[in-house]
Write a protein that holds these residues in place. Structure first.
Motif: not given
Length: 341
Positions: A63, A19, A24-25, A200, A22
């Motif tokens: 990001n 991940r 995400w929170r 993240s 990616e």
């Protein structure tokens, strides 16, 4: 000391390497409880108790540079460079959690009207340059590219005539210092946007470190001046205008903070640009004081990749040459499997 032995603390079970590429929170409250328990289980002391003070500087792990579908994903030679780098970096942080005293994270920070964005420039047809366009001194002199007159309305106290003279001065300054020519980048690291945020998985690792070690992450914004690029967090590319007026100045406070540490580790993106420029400016400061200080700087070579745009530009050679120069000056080149002693 730093050894090349694969051991140290285990990787916490929440880390999910697939991940890392990616967005995400981060579940902060859950990580707080886990980090506290982790510190207790492995007898990790607060950073304030470190005898050997170690600083980890992370360059622009946002990001916009590190997620494949974002604007300036750093592909490197593998095509998935920044993602692979960040997997290794997160694991390095977790394994060395009890030895990293403080983490400094730099944040590339931009708005629309800046000298390296397409909207700043127009040609005779009123078109803006496409990303990856290089603007040279000759381009300015021959009016291949001109300052967009509308830009002046968005920069306080500046008129079009000033900007036109400044544009020539700016490209000449870069050429005289043998730096990369003015590069038009896609809109990226936009203040307030998701691209500006930390990756993240990296954010989670930094937060976990903060709680486990009672050590606040220091965030350093860079790149928000409209009239200069700012690859290095320590100093913008151009400091004065054509009249000798001050445009920007070095981040002397950060330089002093970094050099107070016993051990300085550096990783991030991109190896050919913001990482190389930051290290170069740090080396200049070190050489002005005591060249032996270079020996306490460690470069995590497998946690950084160069800018590679297939069919357009490949800065791998420039990045490697820069790192060879840093090593020759006394800095240490290490890998992410290294263990801090």
């Amino acid at each position: 000391m730093i050894t090349e032995i694969f051991n140290g603390l285990p990787i916490p079970p929440h880390f999910n390497s697939p991940r890392v590429g990616e967005v995400w929170r981060v579940p902060y409250q859950i990580r707080v409880q886990e980090a506290k328990q982790w510190a207790k289980q492995y007898e990790i002391q607060p950073a304030s108790q470190d005898q050997l003070k170690t600083c980890l500087i992370l360059i622009d792990l946002q990001n916009t540079f590190c997620i494949p579908e974002f604007e300036l994903f750093v592909r490197g030679k593998s095509g998935n460079g920044a993602v692979e780098d960040n997997i290794r970096l997160c694991e390095f942080i977790y394994r060395n959690l009890g030895k990293i005293t403080e983490i400094i994270a730099t944040m590339d920070t931009h708005r629309a009207f800046q000298i390296f964005h397409p909207i700043f420039w127009i040609n005779q047809q009123g078109e803006h340059p496409t990303p990856a366009t290089l603007i040279s001194v000759e381009d300015i002199q021959n009016q291949v590219w001109k300052v967009n007159p509308e830009v002046a309305n968005n920069i306080s106290g500046i008129d079009v005539q000033f900007l036109e003279q400044y544009a020539l001065h700016y490209t000449q300054s870069l050429a005289q210092k043998n730096q990369y020519p003015l590069t038009i980048w896609p809109y990226h690291s936009m203040l307030g946007g998701i691209g500006h945020s930390l990756v993240s998985a990296v954010e989670e690792a930094l937060f976990f470190h903060s709680i486990a070690r009672c050590s606040q992450v220091q965030f350093e914004m860079k790149g928000n001046h409209p009239l200069t690029e700012n690859y290095s967090v320590l100093q913008p590319e151009v400091l004065e205008d054509f009249q000798g007026g001050l445009i920007a100045k070095p981040n002397q406070e950060l330089i002093e903070n970094i050099l107070k540490f016993d051990r300085i580790l550096i990783a991030g993106q991109a190896k050919s640009h913001c990482v190389a420029w930051t290290i170069d400016h740090l080396l200049t400061e070190i050489q002005a004081r005591d060249i032996h200080l270079a020996q306490k700087v460690y470069l995590l070579e497998d946690c950084t990749s160069p800018v590679v745009i297939p069919g357009i530009v490949d800065y791998t050679e420039q990045a490697n040459t820069a790192f060879e120069r840093f090593a020759a000056a006394g800095m240490q080149i290490i890998q992410s499997l290294s263990l801090l002693d």
